[in-house]
Motif scaffolding. Structure first.
Motif, PDB file in Angstrom:
ATOM      1  N   TYR A   1       0.836  -1.206   0.000  1.00 15.10           N
ATOM      2  CA  TYR A   1       0.000   0.000   0.000  1.00 15.10           C
ATOM      3  C   TYR A   1       0.875   1.263   0.000  1.00 15.10           C
ATOM      4  CZ  TYR A   1      -4.262  -2.635   1.063  1.00 15.10           C
ATOM      5  OH  TYR A   1      -5.327  -3.476   1.021  1.00 15.10           O
TER       6      TYR A   1
ATOM      7  N   LEU B   1       1.376   4.264  -2.946  1.00 17.39           N
ATOM      8  CA  LEU B   1       1.238   5.706  -2.742  1.00 17.39           C
ATOM      9  C   LEU B   1       2.501   6.423  -3.199  1.00 17.39           C
ATOM     10  CD1 LEU B   1      -0.158   8.248  -1.615  1.00 17.39           C
ATOM     11  CD2 LEU B   1       0.887   7.698   0.588  1.00 17.39           C
TER      12      LEU B   1
ATOM     13  N   GLU C   1      -3.317  11.294  -2.194  1.00 20.99           N
ATOM     14  CA  GLU C   1      -3.416  11.110  -0.743  1.00 20.99           C
ATOM     15  C   GLU C   1      -4.847  10.803  -0.316  1.00 20.99           C
ATOM     16  OE1 GLU C   1      -1.675  14.505   1.116  1.00 20.99           O
ATOM     17  OE2 GLU C   1       0.312  14.065   0.299  1.00 20.99           O
TER      18      GLU C   1
ATOM     19  N   PHE D   1      -5.526   7.224  -1.150  1.00 12.87           N
ATOM     20  CA  PHE D   1      -4.843   6.361  -0.194  1.00 12.87           C
ATOM     21  C   PHE D   1      -5.574   6.362   1.141  1.00 12.87           C
ATOM     22  CE2 PHE D   1      -1.589   5.683   3.099  1.00 12.87           C
ATOM     23  CZ  PHE D   1      -1.154   4.430   2.716  1.00 12.87           C
TER      24      PHE D   1
END
Length: 143
Positions: free
Chosen positions: A54, A58, A122, A125
């Motif tokens: 993950y 990002l 962001e 995410f």
């Protein structure tokens, strides 16, 4: 009238319906269900392989946005000397026109695109990592 030859049979009294019990508790809609999968936030905090994936995703999306903005900026700034070299006859006013009216607004647009893209990365995410009930609204700059 009643027939005198048949014995008198009393009708049984109908029984009342069974009493209903009321069960109180938290309504089903407001109960918090455990997530069907392990939240990504715990994967990241526990530094598992999935959590690292993950975070890498990002970082990769942020790097892609940064390199895209840098590439367009380098193309813009890199072509300015070529443009100035081609037009030596009107280089005085053309230089200032290109630097003042073209280069800076384009750089501002590139920077604005990069900031918007980084915020979107962001937010995506955060939406992936957070529980859907806890995700904050979209970012709005103050003022």
């Amino acid at each position: 009238m009643a027939d005198p030859q048949q014995p008198h049979v009393e009708q049984p009294h109908p029984q009342p319906p069974p009493r209903r019990e009321v069960v109180t508790g938290v309504p089903r809609a407001t109960r918090r269900r455990p997530p069907a999968h392990t939240p990504a936030r715990s994967e990241i905090s526990e530094q598992t392989t999935l959590g690292a994936t993950y975070v890498r995703a990002l970082m990769r999306s942020q790097l892609r946005a940064g390199l895209g903005a840098l590439g367009v900026l380098a193309l813009l700034v890199g072509t300015l000397p070529v443009l100035f070299r081609l037009s030596r006859s009107a280089s005085g006013p053309l230089v200032w026109l290109m630097l003042g009216l073209v280069a800076y607004p384009v750089m501002w647009l590139i920077a604005r695109w990069y900031v918007t893209r980084a915020e979107r990365n962001e937010a995506d995410f955060t939406g992936l990592v957070m529980d859907p009930a806890e995700v904050p609204g979209p970012y709005r700059p103050p003022g």
